[in-house]
Design a protein around this motif. Structure first.
Motif, PDB file in Angstrom:
ATOM      1  N   PRO A  38       0.740  -1.356   0.054  1.00 52.65           N
ATOM      2  CA  PRO A  38      -0.043   0.030   0.044  1.00 52.65           C
ATOM      3  C   PRO A  38       0.931   1.291   0.123  1.00 52.65           C
ATOM      4  O   PRO A  38       1.788   1.219   0.718  1.00 52.65           O
ATOM      5  CB  PRO A  38      -0.835  -0.222   1.170  1.00 52.65           C
ATOM      6  CG  PRO A  38      -0.707  -1.629   1.620  1.00 52.65           C
ATOM      7  CD  PRO A  38       0.490  -2.320   1.078  1.00 52.65           C
ATOM      8  N   ASP A  39       0.258   2.185  -0.870  1.00 51.35           N
ATOM      9  CA  ASP A  39       1.096   3.511  -0.828  1.00 51.35           C
ATOM     10  C   ASP A  39       0.666   4.334   0.354  1.00 51.35           C
ATOM     11  O   ASP A  39       1.347   5.719   0.278  1.00 51.35           O
ATOM     12  CB  ASP A  39       1.004   4.175  -2.114  1.00 51.35           C
ATOM     13  CG  ASP A  39      -0.674   4.581  -2.319  1.00 51.35           C
ATOM     14  OD1 ASP A  39      -1.396   3.523  -2.069  1.00 51.35           O
ATOM     15  OD2 ASP A  39      -0.693   5.834  -2.892  1.00 51.35           O
ATOM     16  N   PHE A  40       0.012   3.830   1.145  1.00 54.14           N
ATOM     17  CA  PHE A  40      -0.437   4.891   2.226  1.00 54.14           C
ATOM     18  C   PHE A  40       0.760   4.757   3.422  1.00 54.14           C
ATOM     19  O   PHE A  40       1.245   3.777   3.784  1.00 54.14           O
ATOM     20  CB  PHE A  40      -1.876   4.518   3.030  1.00 54.14           C
ATOM     21  CG  PHE A  40      -2.879   4.489   1.860  1.00 54.14           C
ATOM     22  CD1 PHE A  40      -3.658   5.726   1.587  1.00 54.14           C
ATOM     23  CD2 PHE A  40      -3.346   3.574   1.044  1.00 54.14           C
ATOM     24  CE1 PHE A  40      -4.525   5.936   0.739  1.00 54.14           C
ATOM     25  CE2 PHE A  40      -4.268   3.626  -0.016  1.00 54.14           C
ATOM     26  CZ  PHE A  40      -4.936   4.729   0.019  1.00 54.14           C
ATOM     27  N   THR A  42       1.677   4.072   7.377  1.00 51.83           N
ATOM     28  CA  THR A  42       1.066   3.333   8.561  1.00 51.83           C
ATOM     29  C   THR A  42       0.213   4.522   9.239  1.00 51.83           C
ATOM     30  O   THR A  42       0.687   5.589   9.449  1.00 51.83           O
ATOM     31  CB  THR A  42       1.985   2.822   9.390  1.00 51.83           C
ATOM     32  OG1 THR A  42       2.793   1.784   8.658  1.00 51.83           O
ATOM     33  CG2 THR A  42       1.455   2.155  10.655  1.00 51.83           C
ATOM     34  N   PRO A  43      -1.042   4.046   9.854  1.00 49.44           N
ATOM     35  CA  PRO A  43      -1.717   4.996  10.762  1.00 49.44           C
ATOM     36  C   PRO A  43      -1.148   5.660  11.859  1.00 49.44           C
ATOM     37  O   PRO A  43      -0.141   4.990  12.418  1.00 49.44           O
ATOM     38  CB  PRO A  43      -2.833   4.358  11.168  1.00 49.44           C
ATOM     39  CG  PRO A  43      -3.210   3.521   9.858  1.00 49.44           C
ATOM     40  CD  PRO A  43      -1.728   3.037   9.562  1.00 49.44           C
ATOM     41  N   ALA A 239      -1.349  -0.961   6.260  1.00 47.39           N
ATOM     42  CA  ALA A 239       0.094  -0.373   5.478  1.00 47.39           C
ATOM     43  C   ALA A 239       1.226  -0.503   6.382  1.00 47.39           C
ATOM     44  O   ALA A 239       1.825   0.388   6.688  1.00 47.39           O
ATOM     45  CB  ALA A 239      -0.270   1.099   5.290  1.00 47.39           C
ATOM     46  N   ALA A 287      -8.770   3.033   8.908  1.00 50.79           N
ATOM     47  CA  ALA A 287      -7.908   3.281   8.341  1.00 50.79           C
ATOM     48  C   ALA A 287      -7.981   2.062   7.028  1.00 50.79           C
ATOM     49  O   ALA A 287      -7.851   2.641   5.803  1.00 50.79           O
ATOM     50  CB  ALA A 287      -6.429   2.915   8.785  1.00 50.79           C
ATOM     51  N   GLU A 290     -10.525   3.455   4.587  1.00 51.56           N
ATOM     52  CA  GLU A 290     -10.141   4.413   3.791  1.00 51.56           C
ATOM     53  C   GLU A 290      -9.312   3.964   2.512  1.00 51.56           C
ATOM     54  O   GLU A 290      -9.374   4.379   1.511  1.00 51.56           O
ATOM     55  CB  GLU A 290      -9.496   5.604   4.356  1.00 51.56           C
ATOM     56  CG  GLU A 290     -10.360   6.308   5.267  1.00 51.56           C
ATOM     57  CD  GLU A 290      -9.529   7.175   6.319  1.00 51.56           C
ATOM     58  OE1 GLU A 290      -8.390   7.344   6.134  1.00 51.56           O
ATOM     59  OE2 GLU A 290      -9.843   7.889   7.195  1.00 51.56           O
ATOM     60  N   MET A 291      -8.392   2.891   2.811  1.00 49.14           N
ATOM     61  CA  MET A 291      -7.567   2.449   2.014  1.00 49.14           C
ATOM     62  C   MET A 291      -8.416   1.659   0.977  1.00 49.14           C
ATOM     63  O   MET A 291      -8.351   1.621  -0.402  1.00 49.14           O
ATOM     64  CB  MET A 291      -6.483   1.449   2.432  1.00 49.14           C
ATOM     65  CG  MET A 291      -5.361   2.421   3.198  1.00 49.14           C
ATOM     66  SD  MET A 291      -4.046   1.498   3.861  1.00 49.14           S
ATOM     67  CE  MET A 291      -4.678   0.425   5.083  1.00 49.14           C
ATOM     68  N   ALA A 294      -9.970   3.957  -2.067  1.00 47.94           N
ATOM     69  CA  ALA A 294      -9.015   4.209  -2.965  1.00 47.94           C
ATOM     70  C   ALA A 294      -8.669   2.925  -3.885  1.00 47.94           C
ATOM     71  O   ALA A 294      -8.789   3.191  -4.942  1.00 47.94           O
ATOM     72  CB  ALA A 294      -7.895   4.749  -2.137  1.00 47.94           C
ATOM     73  N   GLY A 377      -0.386   5.325  -6.340  1.00 47.06           N
ATOM     74  CA  GLY A 377      -1.032   6.482  -6.537  1.00 47.06           C
ATOM     75  C   GLY A 377      -2.012   6.530  -7.760  1.00 47.06           C
ATOM     76  O   GLY A 377      -1.330   5.914  -8.708  1.00 47.06           O
TER      77      GLY A 377
END
Length: 393
Positions: A38-40, A42-43, A239, A287, A290-291, A294, A377
């Protein structure tokens, strides 16, 4: 070099990712679809827990090889919450990422000559772990015409007197295929009929789309729960690929054997990472929600754009974050002044001419296909697939 280690193939996905990053470091505008990462970030609340843990001297020392009691308790609660499966801490082994859980499961289960039914396309690490553990992987291939999902009839045709384990993965890496609840129940009934074990990798359990009705095989098929090893981790959901925390769940005696192995191989997982994982599992799933939103958007984009390329056929994945298009229509044709006959050669051509990194299907037991991760992205995704459209226009 020993024959056992010399026979291991390098991870194709990590190889492609490393090459893409090296080319980027040289200043080339490479777009990488290789790694399942994942490109996010870590929370933040997880990172904060890790910072606090790093300051606490109790985390500067050895801890139990099988995992922190607090993390085992969190895994027990999370498993009940997400899978409906009731377990005890003695059934849990915390590992250095999901890969260690995969290897140690097979190492604890297999003797030389034992066969593992391996649905293909498969994640590149599975057959290597089976081989390292002394077993033999028996591939059972399902192409795009059946949604990349094997049937009971196929499994039965591959079963022999040496078959001991079925490896079951849903959602799938590399295809994104998801088995329905009814399909899982049918496979579970077949497993029970023949007295087999199941190793099920549920690392992508929260990345589901289009309302598909599915579930954990250990819950949907309670008759085989005592003969099922469940693999999971925090990498994809939160992530946290770089934090290296996974786990295996199974019968206490098998988990104890795997824990003994880990006590000599690596000992405990890094305490700071374990404390971060506790925070992740005890938090909510906002979290990942949200991912997933996307990823769903990117999924639809990449499938639509790939299917605009003449010679490419890309089914719509129902889970994970991978597209697995057939590129057979591009093979045997001339590209850039030469005829390209394999998807491995096609992937090299794409990287050289379009500066786009993809993983060839050969890495997953599926020549004629490519795997593209859409966990990058939106802008890079569109730019990368646009380059492919221009390359093959």
């Amino acid at each position: 070099m020993s024959q056992r280690i010399g026979a291991i193939a390098e991870s194709a996905t990590l190889k492609v990712d490393a090459k893409a990053k090296a080319l980027k470091a040289e200043g080339r505008p490479v777009i990488g679809f290789g790694a399942g990462e994942p490109d996010f970030p870590t929370p933040g609340y997880i990172v904060d827990a890790a910072v606090d843990a790093a300051r606490d001297p109790k985390n500067h020392r050895y801890t139990p090889a099988g995992g922190l009691p607090e993390l085992k308790a969190a895994i027990v609660a999370k498993t009940k919450r997400d899978s409906g499966l009731e377990i005890t801490p003695a059934q849990v082994l915390v590992t250095n990422g999901g890969k260690q859980a995969v290897y140690q499961s097979f190492a604890a289960m297999l003797d030389p000559g034992d066969e593992v039914l391996l649905p293909a396309p498969y994640w590149t690490t599975y057959p290597e772990c089976i081989q390292l553990a002394g077993g033999a992987a028996v591939e059972v291939f399902a192409d795009e015409t059946q949604g990349y999902k094997v049937t009971v009839d196929q499994l039965e045709a591959a079963r022999t007197e040496r078959t001991k384990v079925l490896l079951f993965v849903s959602p799938s890496n590399p295809t994104g295929a998801v088995y329905t609840a009814d399909e899982i129940r049918a496979i579970g009934a077949w497993v029970a009929e023949h007295g087999l074990w199941v190793v099920t990798d549920e690392i992508y359990e929260h990345l589901l789309y289009d309302g598909v009705e599915t579930g954990s095989i250990a819950t949907l098929c309670p008759e085989i729960a005592d003969y099922t090893i469940v693999l999971n981790g925090v990498a994809k959901t939160y992530a946290m690929t770089g934090w290296r925390v996974g786990w295996m769940i199974g019968p206490t005696d098998l988990v104890k054997a795997a824990t003994n192995l880990q006590s000599h191989a690596t000992s405990n997982v890094a305490n700071v990472s374990q404390r971060a994982a506790v925070a992740a599992l005890q938090g909510d799933l906002s979290a990942v929600d949200e991912m997933r939103t996307a990823f769903d958007r990117r999924r639809r984009t990449i499938v639509a754009m790939l299917n605009e390329i003449d010679g490419v056929l890309c089914p719509t994945p129902e889970g994970a974050f991978y597209a697995f298009p057939s590129v057979k229509g591009l093979l045997g044709r001339e590209h850039g002044g030469r005829v390209i006959d394999t998807s491995a050669d096609l992937a090299e051509y794409i990287l050289d001419k379009a500066e786009v990194a993809v993983v060839p299907g050969e890495a997953f037991g599926a020549p004629g296909y490519l795997r593209l991760s859409y966990a990058l992205g939106d802008d890079d995704l569109v730019e990368g697939i646009t380059r492919l459209q221009k390359l093959f226009s």
